[in-house]
Structures are given as structure tokens and as C-alpha cells.
Design a protein around this motif. Structure first.
Motif, mmCIF file in Angstrom:
data_model
loop_
_atom_site.group_PDB
_atom_site.id
_atom_site.type_symbol
_atom_site.label_atom_id
_atom_site.label_comp_id
_atom_site.label_asym_id
_atom_site.label_seq_id
_atom_site.Cartn_x
_atom_site.Cartn_y
_atom_site.Cartn_z
ATOM 1 N N THR A 1 27.811 38.090 53.527
ATOM 2 C CA THR A 1 28.460 38.646 54.718
ATOM 3 C C THR A 1 27.319 39.200 55.795
ATOM 4 O OG1 THR A 1 28.404 40.897 53.763
ATOM 5 C CG2 THR A 1 30.407 39.600 53.373
ATOM 6 N N GLU A 2 27.860 39.001 56.898
ATOM 7 C CA GLU A 2 26.814 39.413 58.019
ATOM 8 C C GLU A 2 26.099 41.208 57.727
ATOM 9 O OE1 GLU A 2 27.540 39.232 62.178
ATOM 10 O OE2 GLU A 2 28.882 37.572 61.745
ATOM 11 N N ASP A 3 26.964 41.849 56.977
ATOM 12 C CA ASP A 3 26.424 43.195 56.689
ATOM 13 C C ASP A 3 25.331 42.986 55.601
ATOM 14 O OD1 ASP A 3 28.393 44.173 58.340
ATOM 15 O OD2 ASP A 3 29.758 44.815 56.982
ATOM 16 N N ASP A 4 25.561 42.109 54.682
ATOM 17 C CA ASP A 4 24.394 42.149 53.520
ATOM 18 C C ASP A 4 23.261 41.082 53.987
ATOM 19 O OD1 ASP A 4 25.646 43.771 52.165
ATOM 20 O OD2 ASP A 4 27.109 42.396 51.245
ATOM 21 N N ALA A 5 23.329 40.458 55.243
ATOM 22 C CA ALA A 5 22.382 39.371 55.559
ATOM 23 C C ALA A 5 20.848 39.740 55.369
ATOM 24 C CB ALA A 5 22.602 38.714 56.735
ATOM 25 N N THR A 6 20.754 40.846 56.239
ATOM 26 C CA THR A 6 19.365 41.480 56.313
ATOM 27 C C THR A 6 18.793 41.629 54.718
ATOM 28 O OG1 THR A 6 19.711 42.280 58.421
ATOM 29 C CG2 THR A 6 17.718 43.299 57.213
ATOM 30 N N ARG A 7 19.587 42.557 54.123
ATOM 31 C CA ARG A 7 19.233 42.833 52.408
ATOM 32 C C ARG A 7 19.017 41.750 51.631
ATOM 33 N NH1 ARG A 7 21.873 45.785 48.108
ATOM 34 N NH2 ARG A 7 23.736 45.157 48.977
ATOM 35 N N ALA A 8 20.017 40.620 51.816
ATOM 36 C CA ALA A 8 19.622 39.609 51.024
ATOM 37 C C ALA A 8 18.637 38.591 51.436
ATOM 38 C CB ALA A 8 21.046 38.781 51.191
ATOM 39 N N ARG A 9 18.111 38.602 52.626
ATOM 40 C CA ARG A 9 17.104 37.831 53.149
ATOM 41 C C ARG A 9 15.814 38.484 52.582
ATOM 42 N NH1 ARG A 9 18.391 34.069 57.278
ATOM 43 N NH2 ARG A 9 20.493 34.425 58.289
ATOM 44 N N ARG A 10 15.585 39.728 52.515
ATOM 45 C CA ARG A 10 14.634 40.447 52.119
ATOM 46 C C ARG A 10 14.412 40.423 50.826
ATOM 47 N NH1 ARG A 10 15.780 45.893 52.921
ATOM 48 N NH2 ARG A 10 16.083 45.492 55.060
ATOM 49 N N LEU A 11 15.491 40.364 50.069
ATOM 50 C CA LEU A 11 15.586 39.886 48.508
ATOM 51 C C LEU A 11 15.005 38.695 48.283
ATOM 52 C CD1 LEU A 11 16.355 40.900 45.528
ATOM 53 C CD2 LEU A 11 18.419 39.830 46.245
ATOM 54 N N LEU A 12 15.535 37.639 48.948
ATOM 55 C CA LEU A 12 14.904 36.142 48.866
ATOM 56 C C LEU A 12 13.732 35.905 49.058
ATOM 57 C CD1 LEU A 12 18.103 34.164 49.304
ATOM 58 C CD2 LEU A 12 17.526 35.242 47.356
ATOM 59 N N LYS A 13 13.144 36.413 50.205
ATOM 60 C CA LYS A 13 12.039 36.613 50.690
ATOM 61 C C LYS A 13 10.843 37.131 49.486
ATOM 62 C CE LYS A 13 8.657 37.447 54.189
ATOM 63 N NZ LYS A 13 8.414 38.301 55.341
ATOM 64 N N ASP A 14 11.175 38.185 49.064
ATOM 65 C CA ASP A 14 10.424 38.962 48.081
ATOM 66 C C ASP A 14 10.363 38.010 46.688
ATOM 67 O OD1 ASP A 14 9.946 41.051 49.711
ATOM 68 O OD2 ASP A 14 11.229 42.380 48.775
ATOM 69 N N ALA A 15 11.310 37.036 46.452
ATOM 70 C CA ALA A 15 11.638 36.405 45.277
ATOM 71 C C ALA A 15 11.057 34.919 45.610
ATOM 72 C CB ALA A 15 13.148 36.288 44.982
ATOM 73 N N GLY A 16 10.343 34.965 46.802
ATOM 74 C CA GLY A 16 9.614 33.573 46.982
ATOM 75 C C GLY A 16 10.481 32.577 47.614
ATOM 76 N N PHE A 17 11.648 32.727 48.261
ATOM 77 C CA PHE A 17 12.327 31.762 48.632
ATOM 78 C C PHE A 17 12.410 31.796 50.263
ATOM 79 C CE2 PHE A 17 14.277 32.087 44.567
ATOM 80 C CZ PHE A 17 14.383 30.748 44.209
ATOM 81 N N GLY A 18 11.385 32.445 50.894
ATOM 82 C CA GLY A 18 11.215 32.904 52.110
ATOM 83 C C GLY A 18 11.207 31.337 52.988
ATOM 84 N N GLY A 19 10.376 30.348 52.525
ATOM 85 C CA GLY A 19 10.194 29.170 53.148
ATOM 86 C C GLY A 19 11.471 28.240 53.034
ATOM 87 N N GLU A 20 12.377 28.583 52.284
ATOM 88 C CA GLU A 20 13.365 27.712 52.016
ATOM 89 C C GLU A 20 14.720 28.377 52.881
ATOM 90 O OE1 GLU A 20 14.216 26.498 48.026
ATOM 91 O OE2 GLU A 20 12.355 26.929 47.375
ATOM 92 N N MET A 21 14.662 29.648 53.220
ATOM 93 C CA MET A 21 16.009 30.057 53.791
ATOM 94 C C MET A 21 16.136 29.387 55.195
ATOM 95 S SD MET A 21 16.129 34.176 53.028
ATOM 96 C CE MET A 21 14.329 34.662 53.431
ATOM 97 N N ARG A 22 17.580 29.556 55.856
ATOM 98 C CA ARG A 22 17.978 29.000 56.794
ATOM 99 C C ARG A 22 17.832 30.424 57.959
ATOM 100 N NH1 ARG A 22 19.678 24.103 57.025
ATOM 101 N NH2 ARG A 22 21.271 24.366 58.358
ATOM 102 N N LEU A 23 17.439 29.936 59.190
ATOM 103 C CA LEU A 23 17.036 31.098 60.104
ATOM 104 C C LEU A 23 18.140 31.224 61.078
ATOM 105 C CD1 LEU A 23 13.231 30.094 60.866
ATOM 106 C CD2 LEU A 23 14.108 31.881 59.339
ATOM 107 N N ASP A 24 19.115 30.207 61.080
ATOM 108 C CA ASP A 24 20.292 30.375 62.095
ATOM 109 C C ASP A 24 21.179 31.031 61.408
ATOM 110 O OD1 ASP A 24 20.887 28.240 60.233
ATOM 111 O OD2 ASP A 24 21.263 26.898 61.974
#
Length: 74
Positions: free
Chosen positions: A51-74
């Protein structure tokens, strides 16, 4: 819903689902049942949505787990 990751790798999807579940972030894996149409050969990617409400927290979690380069930016 916001798309975080799009991948054909079922292991990556499973790992990301576990991370989000452990962090109590609601998520949905779209296109999971498309394997019926494609014959389970893994051609069509699955998408992890939050959800939009959880997007920022989820992105931070995945970035910390090493998936930052694979995440969609749009």
C-alpha cells in the motif's frame, strides 16, 4: 498499490515476502497465478505490491536487505 519489485525468481519473491511479513507490512504478489498460462517456465515476472502507506517503510526494509538496485522507482 505500489510496485516494489518485479522478478521471475521465485526465491527472491519468497524472501521478500518473508521480510515484509516479519515487518508486519501488508503485501500482495501479483501475477502469481500466471504460471498456469505460461506452463510454469518462469517467463512472466511476478510483482510485489504494498500500500502507499507502507511503501516508504517497505522500500527502506528492502534496501537494507540488499534489494535496493532491483526496486522499481515509479
Amino acid at each position: 498499490m505500489i510496485e516494489l519489485i518485479r522478478t521471475n525468481d521465485p526465491v527472491v519473491i519468497s524472501y521478500i515476502e518473508a521480510l515484509l511479513r516479519d515487518a508486519d507490512i501488508a503485501h500482495f504478489v501479483a501475477d502469481q497465478n500466471m504460471s498456469i498460462l505460461e506452463g510454469s517456465i518462469g517467463v512472466l515476472p511476478r510483482r510485489v505490491l504494498v500500500t502507499e502507506d507502507d511503501a516508504t517503510r517497505a522500500r527502506r526494509l528492502l534496501k537494507d536487505a540488499g534489494f535496493g538496485g532491483e526496486m522499481r522507482l515509479d
